[in-house]
Structure formats: structure tokens, C-alpha cells
Design an enzyme around this catalytic site. Structure first.
Site, short mmCIF file in Angstrom:
data_model
loop_
_atom_site.label_atom_id
_atom_site.label_comp_id
_atom_site.label_asym_id
_atom_site.label_seq_id
_atom_site.Cartn_x
_atom_site.Cartn_y
_atom_site.Cartn_z
N TYR A 138 42.80 25.04 37.64
CA TYR A 138 42.98 25.32 36.22
C TYR A 138 44.14 26.30 36.08
O TYR A 138 44.11 27.38 36.69
CB TYR A 138 41.68 25.93 35.69
CG TYR A 138 41.68 26.37 34.24
CD1 TYR A 138 41.42 25.46 33.22
CD2 TYR A 138 41.87 27.71 33.90
CE1 TYR A 138 41.36 25.87 31.89
CE2 TYR A 138 41.82 28.12 32.58
CZ TYR A 138 41.57 27.20 31.59
OH TYR A 138 41.51 27.61 30.27
N GLU A 142 49.61 33.39 33.34
CA GLU A 142 50.99 33.50 33.80
C GLU A 142 51.29 34.96 34.15
O GLU A 142 50.53 35.85 33.74
CB GLU A 142 51.96 33.03 32.71
CG GLU A 142 51.81 31.56 32.39
CD GLU A 142 52.81 31.04 31.36
OE1 GLU A 142 52.74 29.85 31.04
OE2 GLU A 142 53.65 31.84 30.87
N PHE A 171 47.77 33.59 39.86
CA PHE A 171 46.35 33.73 40.25
C PHE A 171 45.59 32.40 40.17
O PHE A 171 44.45 32.37 39.70
CB PHE A 171 45.64 34.77 39.36
CG PHE A 171 46.30 36.10 39.28
CD1 PHE A 171 46.68 36.80 40.41
CD2 PHE A 171 46.57 36.68 38.04
CE1 PHE A 171 47.29 38.04 40.34
CE2 PHE A 171 47.19 37.92 37.95
CZ PHE A 171 47.56 38.61 39.09
N ILE A 172 46.19 31.33 40.64
CA ILE A 172 45.56 30.02 40.49
C ILE A 172 44.64 29.72 41.67
O ILE A 172 45.10 29.59 42.82
CB ILE A 172 46.61 28.90 40.30
CG1 ILE A 172 47.51 29.23 39.10
CG2 ILE A 172 45.93 27.55 40.16
CD1 ILE A 172 46.79 29.48 37.78
N ASN A 292 9.30 54.98 49.54
CA ASN A 292 9.95 56.00 48.71
C ASN A 292 9.94 55.55 47.25
O ASN A 292 10.49 54.51 46.90
CB ASN A 292 11.39 56.19 49.20
CG ASN A 292 12.13 57.25 48.44
OD1 ASN A 292 12.38 57.11 47.25
ND2 ASN A 292 12.50 58.33 49.12
N GLN A 351 24.20 50.35 48.39
CA GLN A 351 23.84 51.77 48.52
C GLN A 351 22.51 51.93 49.25
O GLN A 351 22.34 52.83 50.08
CB GLN A 351 23.77 52.41 47.13
CG GLN A 351 23.51 53.90 47.12
CD GLN A 351 24.71 54.71 47.60
OE1 GLN A 351 25.82 54.21 47.63
NE2 GLN A 351 24.48 55.95 47.99
N HIS A 353 21.39 50.14 51.52
CA HIS A 353 21.59 49.88 52.95
C HIS A 353 22.23 51.08 53.66
O HIS A 353 22.36 51.06 54.90
CB HIS A 353 22.50 48.66 53.15
CG HIS A 353 21.82 47.34 52.98
ND1 HIS A 353 21.40 46.87 51.75
CD2 HIS A 353 21.49 46.38 53.88
CE1 HIS A 353 20.85 45.67 51.91
NE2 HIS A 353 20.88 45.36 53.20
N GLU A 378 38.13 34.43 33.84
CA GLU A 378 37.53 33.63 32.76
C GLU A 378 37.48 34.44 31.46
O GLU A 378 36.60 34.27 30.63
CB GLU A 378 36.11 33.14 33.13
CG GLU A 378 36.00 32.46 34.48
CD GLU A 378 36.60 31.07 34.53
OE1 GLU A 378 37.71 30.89 33.99
OE2 GLU A 378 35.99 30.18 35.13
#
Length: 395
Positions: A138, A142, A171-172, A292, A351, A353, A378
Site C-alpha cells: 500500500y 511520501e 516507509f512502504i 506479590n 517490566q 520480567h 495507519e
């Protein structure tokens, strides 16, 4: 050793992903969860690290009907609803968010051709897109027009039965590796009414690509600039009439916003499960982290946000399917809320982890990296706020 996502089943059900779905939708969901667990999750880290575009895996997904989910069946599509599509993309995204996000863009392009193309165009392009024998990109953004999409300057000058394109797109997703490019370009004056939509095929003289971008996430799909230099495209490849391109692009994006929000749901869904596992296994101060209360409360908040976001996305999908008057605003609200909340969920899971969450051996960091961009593409979440505010103030 890193984590791998558990196979779907009771654990996925426990996060309420199937609540409110029909039996048929639950079947679609199960097929997508199974595919994600078996075909995507085991390879997710490698695709990210080596920047592999997993075309063969996506073609396997297409064999299940995931290449043209909401494309009409007469051209090879599955003919499913927007809600069905959301359910499928959420499930697939638990296996690899980046790959599923590309699938969602490919589906959007196929739908645009199916919906706005004539019979010849539909039958020419859609069957090979639905099978994913050919892949689509898509092309709206530009270098000088991001959020202000209507200011695009890629030009298409008509010469007889062809348009000659000049300009570039930025960015295609899939750029350079895909076969079909759905391109918004200027055939008339300034503003949205001067924009038309053309379908270009790879190999067209004058079509070239920039370098492969190095990204924080979304590494299982290539991103490049798409460049047009005196690129001749048949007038027969125009979707709709001249001047209808911007409307076509925006209608594509309404569904695209639901799709990308659904991909965020899948990443958050998987991250909640990973956090749940880690809290149960990891011990500190002589007991598991799950003992906890502070962490219990945070996990409860994460699950609550996930369910709220899911309900919002599914409500917007239903509104879009029914072509309701408030569908555009609801799609924007859902994209804004779900992508923000799901990033917060993934970040909180990381966080939980601790230091392990920052290691690439652990899947949680990849989900966090892959969905960060969902708040940008989008339509940025700032633009989503503009759309919602405009709809409120026009009432």
C-alpha cells in the site's frame, strides 16, 4: 533459553478471547491460534534477528484462507466479515506480530482492488493475491506527506492510454519484495480531489526501490522507499474514476486501523500469558512473584485493559461491516485505544520480567518492539484524536 508461546487452548480461552463469538468464529480462531503456535511462534525470533520475510509461511496461511480474508469468494477470497478478520489477526499475532501486520496490509490491498476495481481488474489481480502467489504493498505516505496525506505530490500525467508517474513513496511495507503496488498519486489539482489510485506491477520500467530500512521492530517484513521515474502505467490499472483515489485510500485505512489494532491485541494477549508464566516460575524473597499483591494487581490491570481494548476493536469491526454512520469514528477510537493500551501491556509485561525481559532470548521484548509502530502507522494516534474530535464537534 528463551520463552516460546504455549500452544493455544485453555490458556488462550482464559484471557476471554472467545467470549461472545459464534461457533464458526471460534473455529476460525482455533485454526489461526494453531497456525500461530506451530508455524510462526517457533520462528518469530529468527525472522526478527535475521530480517527474514517468511513468504512460504504466509503462503501456507493463504491456504487456510488468510490471504484474502474479507475479499469476495468469486475471486478467491474467504468472504468473511470484519469481525471474523479481527479475530483471525489477533490470533495470528500471538505467533508473530510483525508477520501478521504485513498480512493485514496485504489483505487491505486485496480488498481495495476487490471493492473498487472493475470485473477485469478483480479477476486479474485478486486470485493471485488471495493465494499469496503475489504479494501487495500500500503506497500512500511520501517523504513530505505523512499525516497530511492529501498533500502528496507523486504525479501521474495522462498520455493517451497510459499514466506517466513521477515521485516517491516512503516507509512502504514489503517494498521491493512484493509484486503489486496500490499507489495514490496526483492526477488533478491540489487537495484530496486531485488524487487517483493506480495499481502497478513489479517490473514496470521506471519503478525502483530505496535501501532496506533498519527498524526497531517489524523486522520480518522489509520496508523501503518506492520510486517512480517516468513510470508508465496503463489507464486500465486505475481503480475507480480520476479523483476518487483519496476516498479509496481512506476507506482502505478504516479497515486497516481495525486490522492493526487486532495485531496489537494479539501481542498484548501473548505478553499477558508470558508475564503470567514468569510470575509463577520466578522466585524472589523466598516466594514466587505471583504471591506479590502489587504484581497481582498489575497483572489484573493488564488483563482488564486487554479485554476492554478487544471489545472496543470488535465493536468497531461490527460497525464497519454494517456501514454505520459512526464507523469511521469508532475505528479511530479503537485504533487509538487498543494500540496505546496494548503497548502499555507489553511494556509492563517486560517490566515484570526484570532484566530477563530486556534479553532477546525472551519473546516479550519482541512483542513490545513490534507493536510500538502501531501507534504511528495507519494514521498516527494524534490523527485518530483529530478524527474523533471532528466527529464529535460536527454532531
Amino acid at each position: 533459553m528463551g520463552q516460546s508461546l504455549a500452544a493455544p487452548g485453555g490458556r488462550f480461552e482464559s484471557s476471554k478471547a472467545s467470549t461472545g463469538l459464534t461457533e464458526e468464529q471460534k473455529e476460525f480462531q482455533k485454526v489461526a491460534f494453531d497456525f500461530a503456535a506451530k508455524e510462526m511462534a517457533p520462528h518469530m525470533a529468527e525472522w526478527d534477528e535475521k530480517e527474514i520475510f517468511p513468504v512460504e509461511t504466509m503462503r501456507k496461511a493463504a491456504q487456510l484462507g488468510f490471504g484474502g480474508i474479507y475479499v469476495k469468494p468469486d475471486v478467491g477470497g474467504s468472504g468473511l466479515s470484519r469481525l471474523d478478520t479481527s479475530v483471525i489477526f489477533e490470533a495470528l499475532s500471538t505467533g508473530c506480530t510483525s508477520t501478521t501486520a504485513y498480512l493485514s496490509i496485504h489483505n487491505m490491498c486485496a480488498w481495495m482492488i476487490d471493492t473498487f476495481g472493475n470485473e477485469e481488474q478483480r479477476h486479474k489481480f485478486c486470485p493471485s493475491l488471495c493465494s499469496m502467489e503475489k504479494l501487495a504493498s500500500y503506497c500512500l505516505t511520501e517523504p513530505g506527506s505523512g499525516s497530511d496525506a492529501a498533500s502528496l505530490i507523486t504525479s501521474a500525467k495522462r498520455k493517451g492510454d497510459t499514466y506517466v508517474l513521477n515521485g516517491s513513496k516512503a516507509f512502504i511495507s514489503g517494498g521491493g519484495d512484493t509484486d503489486v503496488y496500490v499507489v495514490m498519486c496526483r492526477t488533478g489539482g491540489s487537495g484530496p480531489k486531485g488524487i487517483s489510485c493506480l495499481v502497478l506491477e513489479k517490473g514496470t520500467p521506471g519503478l525502483s526501490f530505496g535501501k532496506k530500512e533498519r527498524k526497531v521492530g517489524w523486522n520480518s517484513q522489509p520496508t523501503r522507499a518506492v520510486i517512480f521515474e517516468d513510470c508508465a502505467v496503463p489507464v486500465a490499472n486505475r481503480l475507480g474514476a480520476e479523483g476518487q483515489g483519496f476516498g479509496i485510500a481512506m476507506k482502505g485505512l478504516n479497515g486497516g486501523r481495525i486490522n492493526i489494532a487486532s495485531c496489537s491485541l494479539g501481542a498484548a494477549h501473548a505478553s499477558v500469558l508470558l508475564a503470567q508464566d514468569h510470575l509463577t516460575i520466578r522466585k524472589q524473597f523466598g516466594e514466587s512473584l505471583a504471591s506479590n499483591q502489587y504484581l497481582q494487581f498489575r497483572l489484573a490491570e493488564m488483563a482488564t485493559r486487554l479485554v476492554a481494548a478487544r471489545l472496543m476493536v470488535r465493536n468497531a469491526a461490527q460497525a464497519l461491516q454494517e456501514e454505520r454512520e459512526d464507523a469511521i469514528a469508532l475505528c479511530a477510537m479503537a485504533k487509538l485505544f487498543a494500540t496505546d493500551e496494548c503497548f502499555t501491556i507489553c511494556n509492563q509485561a517486560l517490566q515484570m520480567h526484570g532484566g530477563y525481559g530486556y534479553l532477546k532470548d525472551y519473546a516479550v521484548q519482541q512483542f513490545m518492539r513490534d507493536i510500538r509502530v502501531h501507534q504511528i502507522l495507519e494514521g498516527t494516534n494524534e490523527v485518530m484524536r483529530m478524527i474523533v474530535a471532528r466527529s464529535l464537534l460536527q454532531e
